[in-house]
Design a protein around this motif. Structure first.
Motif, short mmCIF file in Angstrom:
data_model
loop_
_atom_site.label_atom_id
_atom_site.label_comp_id
_atom_site.label_asym_id
_atom_site.label_seq_id
_atom_site.Cartn_x
_atom_site.Cartn_y
_atom_site.Cartn_z
N GLN A 126 0.82 -1.20 0.00
CA GLN A 126 0.00 0.00 0.00
C GLN A 126 0.85 1.26 0.00
OE1 GLN A 126 -3.45 -0.01 -0.26
NE2 GLN A 126 -3.02 -2.18 -0.64
N GLY A 127 0.42 2.23 -0.79
CA GLY A 127 1.06 3.54 -0.78
C GLY A 127 0.39 4.45 0.25
N ASP A 128 1.02 5.57 0.52
CA ASP A 128 0.48 6.50 1.51
C ASP A 128 -0.82 7.11 1.02
OD1 ASP A 128 2.78 7.10 3.71
OD2 ASP A 128 3.67 6.63 1.78
N GLU A 129 -1.77 7.24 1.94
CA GLU A 129 -3.06 7.87 1.66
C GLU A 129 -3.70 8.28 2.98
OE1 GLU A 129 -7.39 6.88 -0.43
OE2 GLU A 129 -5.67 5.59 -0.83
N PHE A 130 -4.20 9.50 3.03
CA PHE A 130 -4.80 10.01 4.26
C PHE A 130 -6.28 9.66 4.33
CE2 PHE A 130 -1.14 12.88 3.82
CZ PHE A 130 -0.63 12.84 5.11
N PRO A 131 -6.76 9.30 5.51
CA PRO A 131 -8.21 9.14 5.69
C PRO A 131 -8.91 10.48 5.50
CG PRO A 131 -6.99 8.12 7.49
CD PRO A 131 -6.01 8.93 6.72
N PRO A 132 -10.20 10.49 5.15
CA PRO A 132 -10.92 11.76 4.96
C PRO A 132 -11.05 12.53 6.28
CG PRO A 132 -12.41 9.88 4.78
CD PRO A 132 -11.04 9.33 4.85
N SER A 133 -11.01 13.85 6.17
CA SER A 133 -11.18 14.76 7.32
C SER A 133 -10.22 14.42 8.45
CB SER A 133 -12.63 14.72 7.82
OG SER A 133 -13.53 15.04 6.78
N ILE A 134 -8.98 14.10 8.10
CA ILE A 134 -7.99 13.68 9.08
C ILE A 134 -7.51 14.85 9.92
CG2 ILE A 134 -6.11 13.95 7.43
CD1 ILE A 134 -6.29 11.20 10.09
N CYS A 135 -7.29 14.59 11.19
CA CYS A 135 -6.73 15.59 12.12
C CYS A 135 -5.84 14.85 13.09
CB CYS A 135 -7.85 16.32 12.85
SG CYS A 135 -7.27 17.50 14.09
N VAL A 136 -4.59 15.31 13.29
CA VAL A 136 -3.62 14.61 14.12
C VAL A 136 -3.06 15.57 15.17
CG1 VAL A 136 -1.44 13.34 14.16
CG2 VAL A 136 -2.99 13.08 12.22
N GLN A 137 -3.02 15.10 16.40
CA GLN A 137 -2.38 15.84 17.49
C GLN A 137 -1.30 14.96 18.11
OE1 GLN A 137 -5.76 16.95 20.01
NE2 GLN A 137 -5.48 19.08 19.40
#
Length: 387
Positions: A126-137
């Motif tokens: 798998q290649g990199d892909e962000f989940p929808p509406s992602i937010c990281v702290q």
């Protein structure tokens, strides 16, 4: 922080005891040495049997959080999960002591804590892909993410550029303090997601080029046999006795210094390894500039045949095109004598025309006026008296 006057040995013993206690909470043994897997503490996820694609510009030094599923709780659209990891003493020292100290406004760590997301799919890498509406702290601080790419499609959420995230500036570089990563995302119907955190070393295009050269070159005899096969293929309807190729890189249009091509491509044309790596360092596409097929770093090899051609004295410095023959040999593109003669004649005609023009322009205005006057003056007629 150690109290002034305290015993340093006592402080180290307390730190080691804390590490063993944290390891016990994580269900692991004591911290190992550099290169062993670090501990994972009370994470809200389960391990996922997913393999992420390797990133050539990042050398893998260990997993801080193995690929784990982002588990949705309940039927709500927006979900949240929390993950915790602790660095070993060696890992913390590696990160802190390997920094880019050049005069820049931003501190760049050569050893990085790298965050990656990808779809939950075990059928292939798998290649990199962000989940929808992602937010990281990270440790309560908002983590910067790549800006979403705008889209004109209706009812389609803009996607962020697929790339790993460097968490190092937000991490606690201490073996006694855990790091907490909080993730919020929008659940996607029928699609799962995976999170992973690695300890990596950032590499440059110069380092990758050095490793590529050290890997060795593909023997010139291999390319010579490939040339013979292509030019003596009986299956071709049109017989080909020779083939013209260039030793100029299709990317920079300059003569190659390290001609290479992927082992997965069957064409003869090469490209310059240095320029190809520099372009992928800025924007990693890993596509062959000749045929647009995948050109993965691990499949690249310097071609010994074309390396010999470039270094050969028979190839003029100003000439980049060569002719490949059926027997696997080569020679520079011959200059057409007739074209050279034609060019000289055209140049001679141009010079002659310029001389004639300069002669015309050199005539004085007085002479021109005089000539005009002579041409326009009426002819005198002598009258004879016949009487």
């Amino acid at each position: 922080m150690m109290v002034p006057g305290a015993n340093p040995m006592q402080y180290l013993q307390q730190a080691a005891a804390y590490q063993q206690q944290a390891a016990a909470l994580a269900g692991r043994g004591p911290y190992g040495q550099h290169g062993q897997q670090p501990q994972q503490v009370a994470n809200q996820a389960r391990l996922a049997n997913v393999t992420l694609k390797s990133l050539p510009f990042y050398e893998h030094h260990g997993a801080l959080l193995q690929p784990s599923s982002l588990l949705a709780k309940g039927t709500g659209r927006f979900q949240e999960a929390q993950f915790t990891f602790v660095l070993t003493v060696q890992q913390a020292n590696d990160i802190a002591s390997n920094r880019d100290i050049r005069a820049t406004t931003k501190v760049n760590y050569l050893h990085q804590v790298q965050l990656r997301f990808c779809p939950l799919d075990t059928t292939k890498e798998q290649g990199d892909e962000f989940p929808p509406s992602i937010c990281v702290q990270v440790n309560g601080k908002m983590c910067p993410l790549p800006n979403p790419i705008p889209t004109n499609k209706p009812n389609v959420e803009p996607k962020r550029p697929p790339k790993p995230i460097d968490l190092t500036p937000l991490c606690k570089l201490s073996p006694t303090l855990p790091n907490t990563v909080n993730v919020k995302w929008a659940a996607d119907q029928g699609k799962g997601w995976v999170i992973a955190i690695y300890l990596v070393e950032k590499l440059t295009s110069e380092q990758l080029l050095e490793r590529l050269v050290q890997k060795g070159t593909r023997q010139s005899e291999f390319t010579r046999e490939l040339i013979k096969k292509k030019l003596n293929d009986e299956g071709d309807e049109i017989a080909t006795t020779n083939l013209k190729v260039t030793v100029a890189c299709p990317l920079g249009k300059m003569r190659m210094s390290n001609p290479c091509r992927p082992t997965t491509c069957d064409h003869l044309q090469c490209f310059d390894a240095s320029l190809f790596l520099q372009m992928n360092e800025r924007k990693p596409t890993w596509q062959c500039p000749v045929c647009d097929s995948p050109a993965l770093y691990q499949n690249l090899m310097v071609d010994g045949y074309f390396q010999e051609v470039i270094k050969a004295k028979e190839l003029p410095e100003e000439e980049n095109e060569i002719i490949l023959n059926q027997d696997g040999s080569w020679h520079p593109v011959p200059k057409d004598d007739s074209e050279e003669v034609k060019k000289k004649e055209e140049k001679k005609d141009e010079n002659s025309a310029m001389v004639d023009l300069s002669d015309d322009e050199g005539v004085s205005s007085g002479a021109v006026a005089g000539a005009s006057a002579v041409a326009s003056a009426p002819t005198e007629i002598e009258c004879i008296d016949i009487e």
